[in-house]
Write a protein that holds these residues in place. Structure first.
Motif: not given
Length: 221
Positions: A70-75
């Motif tokens: 999967x893929x996520x974008x975070x700080x």
């Protein structure tokens, strides 16, 4: 000799694949930036710049019992610990139905939830408060398996019909789908809390069982 080389090559490829880390963190490259801009998850006026965000590639167990990426974008300040958290969730065999960037849904939180998509960064306001940024807009909030873990309003309203049966919070059958339901004593909740994240299931006036968030630093308030 050819047979020997074939066997040796196969062993090397297998070894490389086995040693490949499925949990990765990287800068927002041009390709990801374009996806975010075209998908409207990032736009002018967002409270954090792209340089402060990180793209994560995450191995997780699907509802079908198979491994997914999967893929996520975070700080950037929480990137490494988010990888650690999901590594621990994978070790628990906690299932996640889907994990795609919300830009794939044109940044429409409703559509993303309807697809039971686990997501993080989205430059949007708080639900019901158009003048205040959501912690998702800072890359410091994650929504997990939103169908099984619904948002319930002050009046007890659940917007997504597939979530209605999850109003009562309990595990009923031994299946991966059922295991996705988050409870107060869930090991998943405790893992997030161990890393300093708050759970929306603990809120009093509303319940947001899918939601985990990290406290913002003073410069973002």
């Amino acid at each position: 000799m050819i047979k020997y080389l074939f066997i040796l090559t196969t062993i090397l490829i297998t070894t490389l694949l086995a040693n490949t880390n499925p949990f990765k963190i990287s800068l927002i490259n041009k390709q990801i930036e374009n996806r975010m801009l075209l998908g409207n998850s990032f736009k002018k006026g967002c409270p954090v710049p792209l340089k402060d965000l990180r793209f994560l590639s995450i191995k997780h167990l699907g509802f079908d019992g198979k491994d997914k990426i999967g893929e996520l974008i975070v700080h950037k300040s929480v990137g490494k610990e988010v990888l650690k958290i999901f590594d621990e969730l994978y070790a628990l065999k906690y299932p996640i139905y889907k994990m795609k960037l919300v830009s794939d849904y044109k940044a429409d939180d409703w559509v993303s939830i309807e697809d039971n998509n686990t997501s993080a960064f989205n430059c949007r306001a708080i639900t019901g408060k158009k003048n205040k940024w959501s912690k998702h807009a800072y890359g410091k909030a994650i929504d997990i398996n939103p169908i099984e873990n619904p948002y319930i309003s002050r009046k007890g309203h659940i917007s997504h019909k597939d979530s209605l049966k999850y109003r009562t919070r309990k595990h009923e059958i031994k299946s991966l789908k059922d295991k996705a339901v988050l409870l107060k004593n869930s090991k998943v909740v405790k893992i997030f809390e161990k890393h300093g994240w708050k759970w929306g299931g603990d809120w009093i006036t509303i319940k947001d069982y899918q939601h985990f968030e990290k406290k913002l630093k003073k410069e973002y308030k």
